[in-house]
Each structure stands twice: as structure tokens, then as C-alpha cells.
Design an enzyme around this catalytic site. Structure first.
Site, PDB file in Angstrom:
ATOM      1  N   HIS A  68      24.153   3.364 191.043  1.00  0.00           N
ATOM      2  CA  HIS A  68      22.684   3.378 191.017  1.00  0.00           C
ATOM      3  C   HIS A  68      22.167   4.062 189.748  1.00  0.00           C
ATOM      4  O   HIS A  68      22.109   5.278 189.692  1.00  0.00           O
ATOM      5  CB  HIS A  68      22.141   4.098 192.253  1.00  0.00           C
ATOM      6  CG  HIS A  68      22.310   3.291 193.497  1.00  0.00           C
ATOM      7  ND1 HIS A  68      21.357   2.397 193.932  1.00  0.00           N
ATOM      8  CD2 HIS A  68      23.333   3.199 194.378  1.00  0.00           C
ATOM      9  CE1 HIS A  68      21.777   1.802 195.029  1.00  0.00           C
ATOM     10  NE2 HIS A  68      22.978   2.268 195.322  1.00  0.00           N
ATOM     11  N   GLU A  75      19.203   4.289 188.764  1.00  0.00           N
ATOM     12  CA  GLU A  75      17.858   4.841 188.935  1.00  0.00           C
ATOM     13  C   GLU A  75      17.848   6.266 189.466  1.00  0.00           C
ATOM     14  O   GLU A  75      16.838   6.942 189.391  1.00  0.00           O
ATOM     15  CB  GLU A  75      17.034   3.925 189.859  1.00  0.00           C
ATOM     16  CG  GLU A  75      17.456   3.887 191.329  1.00  0.00           C
ATOM     17  CD  GLU A  75      18.617   2.936 191.620  1.00  0.00           C
ATOM     18  OE1 GLU A  75      19.350   2.560 190.679  1.00  0.00           O
ATOM     19  OE2 GLU A  75      18.817   2.585 192.792  1.00  0.00           O
ATOM     20  N   LYS A  96       1.866   6.899 191.847  1.00  0.00           N
ATOM     21  CA  LYS A  96       1.197   8.208 191.848  1.00  0.00           C
ATOM     22  C   LYS A  96       1.345   8.950 190.522  1.00  0.00           C
ATOM     23  O   LYS A  96       0.389   9.516 189.995  1.00  0.00           O
ATOM     24  CB  LYS A  96       1.778   9.054 192.982  1.00  0.00           C
ATOM     25  CG  LYS A  96       1.001  10.308 193.273  1.00  0.00           C
ATOM     26  CD  LYS A  96      -0.130   9.962 194.185  1.00  0.00           C
ATOM     27  CE  LYS A  96      -0.992  11.152 194.513  1.00  0.00           C
ATOM     28  NZ  LYS A  96      -2.046  10.748 195.446  1.00  0.00           N
ATOM     29  N   GLY A 141      20.595  -2.900 198.598  1.00  0.00           N
ATOM     30  CA  GLY A 141      20.103  -3.246 199.933  1.00  0.00           C
ATOM     31  C   GLY A 141      21.158  -2.905 200.955  1.00  0.00           C
ATOM     32  O   GLY A 141      22.326  -2.681 200.603  1.00  0.00           O
ATOM     33  N   CYS A 193      24.025  -2.545 192.722  1.00  0.00           N
ATOM     34  CA  CYS A 193      24.687  -2.405 194.024  1.00  0.00           C
ATOM     35  C   CYS A 193      24.687  -3.745 194.779  1.00  0.00           C
ATOM     36  O   CYS A 193      25.340  -4.677 194.339  1.00  0.00           O
ATOM     37  CB  CYS A 193      24.035  -1.278 194.811  1.00  0.00           C
ATOM     38  SG  CYS A 193      25.032  -0.736 196.192  1.00  0.00           S
ATOM     39  N   TYR A 194      23.938  -3.871 195.873  1.00  0.00           N
ATOM     40  CA  TYR A 194      23.907  -5.161 196.570  1.00  0.00           C
ATOM     41  C   TYR A 194      23.522  -6.276 195.602  1.00  0.00           C
ATOM     42  O   TYR A 194      24.072  -7.388 195.652  1.00  0.00           O
ATOM     43  CB  TYR A 194      22.910  -5.115 197.740  1.00  0.00           C
ATOM     44  CG  TYR A 194      22.810  -6.428 198.495  1.00  0.00           C
ATOM     45  CD1 TYR A 194      23.758  -6.760 199.448  1.00  0.00           C
ATOM     46  CD2 TYR A 194      21.781  -7.334 198.227  1.00  0.00           C
ATOM     47  CE1 TYR A 194      23.688  -7.970 200.125  1.00  0.00           C
ATOM     48  CE2 TYR A 194      21.704  -8.550 198.897  1.00  0.00           C
ATOM     49  CZ  TYR A 194      22.664  -8.858 199.855  1.00  0.00           C
ATOM     50  OH  TYR A 194      22.602 -10.048 200.518  1.00  0.00           O
ATOM     51  N   ASP A 210      -6.376  10.597 193.726  1.00  0.00           N
ATOM     52  CA  ASP A 210      -6.638   9.167 193.552  1.00  0.00           C
ATOM     53  C   ASP A 210      -8.128   8.868 193.420  1.00  0.00           C
ATOM     54  O   ASP A 210      -8.545   8.149 192.513  1.00  0.00           O
ATOM     55  CB  ASP A 210      -6.049   8.358 194.719  1.00  0.00           C
ATOM     56  CG  ASP A 210      -4.555   8.584 194.863  1.00  0.00           C
ATOM     57  OD1 ASP A 210      -3.953   9.081 193.901  1.00  0.00           O
ATOM     58  OD2 ASP A 210      -4.010   8.289 195.934  1.00  0.00           O
TER      59      ASP A 210
END
Ligand code: XMP
Length: 511
Positions: free
Chosen positions: A169, A171, A367, A55, A82-83, A227
């Protein structure tokens, strides 16, 4: 069946949806929820593990989001990123300090201590850092597990309590073993079983829909996009002929798109598909209109009118299907709703259809998961990997007034662009690509004659979520082929230009 769940608490960082997607890709269902969720609510939600995201704040900021300390007594494993990591240290009695300089980018990280989260990760590897604050003292019971040159506590944990923090991070792709670390947390720390697969999803969803829709009438607006195509196919599995799909052919689709929709869904899958031929209506409503916002409004309103007429013919239905997906329903960590794109082509429908309930079978999916469900349902790559197309379709890729001639020129140029991107094997590297017909004419020379014709612009971008985008570095030889083919094969074009602007400052679409 109840899936195991991971709870991702959103502290406002920019990669938060990416964390949730990575967790799901690793076979564990997860939800991204605002960080102010109470310990009580968390306990009720019953996750097998919790991830605190990064964040923008410092834990000492006046309005910095905090976490209820009792969350750590629930016996649920926690990973802070992180945060999120700083927050763990701060909340449990450690110390977080402001570094003189921010650390940003790729760094070498050394894991000097074994722990479940560092399994199969080499002692030295590359990680992605983006921080100013850092943990300088750990709470009781915690030990440092990894360090970089300038951050002595890059990873830490309380192995007994199963609480971990990482300053980098995991990710983002630049962290070499980031996915391994997340996998370790899920499987070795939280005891995940990997029960989130698209095959399971389809089976469960079809069974659930069968029960819910059982014999009742269902209506779906099919736009031709991924979609609505996947939502309709999924519902069709459960409702069969009780489902009616309405496809509005507004004459603004890409080349062959309406024919493809009919051939795949009506002829191929045997769906009850109504194609409303409304090309003339849309063109006359758009006559003389150049302003982009006016065009959008006219198309949106006309779409609703056409759909209403078709819905009246069908009569009252029990359910209306919507292709809402997960990013549309996530609330962000700052308590505000995430930006929801105006899918005006379906947004106004509930008000004009006589129905009892909305069904949103893709509400929980990202998605990429929608695409995987499409493949699982047997839909061809051309449908599943179709790039996003805005509701107003080609009308906002025609600068100035929309005319039949411009539509024809744009469609042909766009089809060549798409063909050549496919031939070069770039369809999955480039996020969205399309042609635009500008409102300018330029002088050219073709076959010894002076010409004064249209300029076609090519737009191709890479992006993760359309909020930001970069122009795609398409190889020159591919661009050359596209340009040559367009100027040779498409009438009324004598110049092709390539858009080299990112978003921001530009947007992806030209209007
Ligand atoms: P922009 O041009 O805002 O586009 O950078 C971001 C993404 O949204 C799509 N887009 C739309 N989608 N209705 C839609 O359903 C619209 O009016 C609309 N306008 C833009 C665009 O194609 C891109 O993927």
C-alpha cells in the site's frame, strides 16, 4: 480551465479515500468512483491515469468486483494497488493464488529492476503489506519489478503499455517511499503537470461563482465550523454584500465562539452577518430533557425554526449555500452510499428557505483541502484549524439535563483544556479534544473542607475520518496541568478524569 484528472476506482478497500487525498496532495485532481464504471464511461471521463484500489475480496470470490478488459486498451496508464494489482494480473491472463498465511505489516521490499515507478526509490526499503492472495504468474508483456521475502511479485509492470501493479500500500505512511511511487506514477507515467493547487482552486471558483451568482441574492447558514466558514468566505469573495450569513446563537457554543464569529466575519471581513440570539429559546426547549436523542431532535428542530424566522425577514433568495464536502458525496465501491453524518444543523434548511438553487462550493474538496482554501482566503488558524464540533454542540457533552450552570462549568473547563493543548503545541497532533461534564458528583477535599462536586471528563482522540479513533496519548505533565487548572479555576469541579477508550467500542462524543 479543465484540470487533468486521475480516476481512482474504488474496489472497497479501507484506505481508498487516503489514495485520493495523496494524489491531490501531489497536485493532481482526482475522483474516487465506484469500481463498476464502464470502459465507455471511463473514456468519456478522460483521466490521465487510473488507479485501482485495494479491496476485501479475492479475485476468485463469487461476487468479487471485476474490471472490463477493454479498459486496458484505452491507452490510459493504470496502477493497481493490492486487490487492484491482483485484478490486473487475473484479468490479463496471469495467475493469482491464495497464500497459506496472510502477510500483514511492515516488510522489506527489494526493487530489483528499474522502471519509471521506482525512480528515486532505493533498492531496499520498507513497505506496508496486508494481503492473503498474491500474484504467482504474470500476464504476457509484464515483468516483475520488486519482491519481498514471501511475495516474489510485489511490484510488476508492462512498461510499454504503462500498466503497473503493487501488492503493498503506497498510500499509507508506513510505506517509506509510497508517496514517491505515487508521484512517479503521476508525473513520470501519466505525464501530470501538477495543476491542482488551492490557489488555482480559489481563483477559478471565485470566477465561476461571480458568473453564476452575478448580482443575485445569496443566503448561508454559518455554524462556526470550518466548512461553513470557508464556504461563506469563498462565496463572499464573489457575491460581496449580496450574501447574507445567518449565525444562530443557540447558547450551546464553546466559550467565546459567537463573539469570534462576529468579530472575524462581520467586523473583520465586512460580511452581512445576522446573529440570531436564541439562547433562551434553546434552553427552555431543553429543560428537563436528559435523553441524548431527544436533545438532538429538539436542537435540530429549534435550529430550523429560528433559521426559518430569519430567512423570512430576508425574503426570497436566489441561492442557498451549503458547506457539503467531498467525503459527503462519494459513493463507495460496493454501490452503497458512504455513511453520511447527519449535519442536521443545515440538513433541514432547504425545506424552510425560499430559494431557487443550492450552491456547494466545497463539494469537490477533502477536509484538508478545505483548510488550505481557508488559509488561501486569509482566514486565521483558529478558524481554519478549528476542530469538528457536532451540530448539537455542548448539549451532547453535558450528561443529563442541560442547565445554565452546567453549561458555564463545561465551557470554562473546556476552554482550559483547549488552551493547554495549544500551549503544549499539540493542536495538530490531536484530532479532536473536548471536555465533558458527567452526571456524577464525587467527594473531594478542597482547603480543608469536604466538597461534593462535578466530575469533568477529558476526551481527546486521534483519527483520520472519525469512523474509527484512538484515545490520544497526551503527555502526563500536560494532563496534570489541565487537571490542576480545572480544579483550581473552575467552580463546582473537584475531579478530572481522562477517557482512555477508543472508537469502537465507544464513540468520540459521549452522547
Ligand atoms: P461520534 O461521537 O459518532 O462522532 O464518534 C464522530 C464525529 O462526528 C461528530 N458528531 C456530529 N456532528 N452532528 C454533527 O454535525 C451531530 O449530531 C454529531 N454527533 C457527532 C463528532 O464530534 C465527531 O467529530
Amino acid at each position: 480551465m479543465q484540470h487533468q484528472k486521475i480516476l481512482v476506482l474504488d474496489f472497497g478497500g479501507q484506505y481508498n479515500q487516503l489514495i485520493a487525498r495523496r494524489v491531490r496532495d501531489l497536485g493532481v485532481y482526482c475522483d474516487l468512483k465506484p469500481c463498476d464504471m464502464t470502459a465507455e464511461a471511463i473514456e468519456k471521463y478522460a483521466p490521465i491515469g487510473i488507479i485501482f484500489t485495494g479491496g476485501p475480496n479475492s479475485v476468485y470470490d463469487e461476487n468479487a468486483p471485476h474490471i472490463d478488459k477493454t479498459v486496458f486498451s484505452l491507452g490510459i496508464p493504470v496502477l493497481g494497488i493490492c486487490y487492484g494489482a491482483q485484478l490486473i494480473a487475473h484479468t490479463l491472463g496471469g495467475r493469482v493464488e491464495h497464500a497459506e498465511e496472510s502477510e500483514y505489516g511492515k516488510k522489506e521490499v527489494t526493487f530489483f529492476k528499474n522502471s519509471p515507478i521506482s525512480e528515486k526509490i532505493p533498492i531496499r526499503s520498507v513497505c506496508w503489506m496486508s494481503h492473503t492472495d498474491l500474484v504467482t504468474a504474470l500476464p504476457d508483456g509484464f515483468e516483475a519489478l520488486a519482491a519481498t521475502e514471501s511475495c516474489p511479485v510485489t511490484a510488476f509492470g508492462n512498461l510499454q503499455k504503462k500498466v503497473y501493479g503493487v501488492q503493498f500500500h503506497p498510500e499509507v505512511v508506513h510505506t517509506e517511499y509510497g508517496n514517491q511511487l505515487l508521484e512517479n506514477f503521476l508525473y513520470l507515467v501519466c505525464g501530470a503537470k501538477g495543476d491542482w493547487t488551492m490557489k488555482n482552486f480559489v481563483e477559478e471558483q471565485v470566477a465561476r461563482l461571480k458568473e453564476k451568482l452575478g448580482g443575485k441574492k445569496v443566503l448561508c447558514a454559518m455554524s462556526g465550523g470550518v466548512d461553513s466558514a470557508v464556504a461563506a468566505t469563498l462565496v463572499h469573495r464573489a457575491a460581496g454584500k449580496n450574501l447574507t450569513c445567518v449565525f444562530v446563537d443557540h447558547g450551546l457554543h464553546r466559550k467565546n465562539e459567537p463573539e469570534e464569529v462576529v468579530s472575524v466575519f462581520r467586523d473583520g471581513l465586512g460580511m452581512n452577518l445576522v446573529k440570531a440570539d436564541a439562547q433562551e429559546r434553546f434552553l427552555s426547549a431543553l429543560a428537563g430533557v436528559s435523553d441524548p436523542e431527544k436533545k438532538r431532535k429538539i436542537i435540530g428542530a429549534e435550529f430550523i425554526k429560528v433559521f426559518e424566522e430569519e430567512a423570512k425577514k430576508i425574503g426570497a433568495v436566489d441561492f442557498l449555500v451549503q458547506g457539503t464536502i467531498y467525503p459527503d458525496v462519494i459513493e463507495s465501491g460496493k454501490g452503497k452510499s458512504a455513511v453520511i453524518k447527519s449535519h442536521h444543523n443545515v440538513g433541514g434548511l432547504p425545506s424552510v428557505v425560499d430559494f431557487k438553487e443550492i450552491v456547494e462550493p466545497l463539494r469537490d474538496l477533502f477536509k484538508d483541502e478545505v483548510r488550505r482554501v481557508g488559509t488561501e482566503l486569509g482566514l486565521a488558524d483558529e478558524i481554519v484549524w478549528r476542530q469538528p464540533c457536532p451540530g448539537p454542540a455542548l448539549a451532547i457533552r453535558i450528561m443529563g439535563e442541560v442547565t445554565r450552570e452546567k453549561l458555564q462549568t463545561l465551557r470554562d473547563a473546556d476552554a482550559i483544556f483547549r488552551e493547554e493543548i495549544a500551549r503544549a503545541g499539540l493542536t495538530r497532533d490531536v484530532w479532536q479534544y473536548f471536555a465533558v461534564i458527567t452526571d456524577s458528583k464525587t467527594v473531594g477535599v478542597q482547603g480543608d473542607f469536604r466538597t461534593y462536586e462535578n466530575v469533568i471528563a477529558l476526551r481527546a482522540v486521534t483519527s483520520v475520518d472519525a469512523m474509527t479513533a484512538d484515545w490520544a496519548r497526551i503527555p502526563y505533565d500536560v494532563l496534570e496541568r489541565i487537571s490542576t487548572r480545572i480544579t483550581n479555576e473552575v467552580k463546582h469541579v473537584n475531579r478530572v478524569v481522562y477517557d482512555i477508550t477508543s472508537k469502537p467500542p465507544a464513540t468520540i462524543e459521549w452522547e
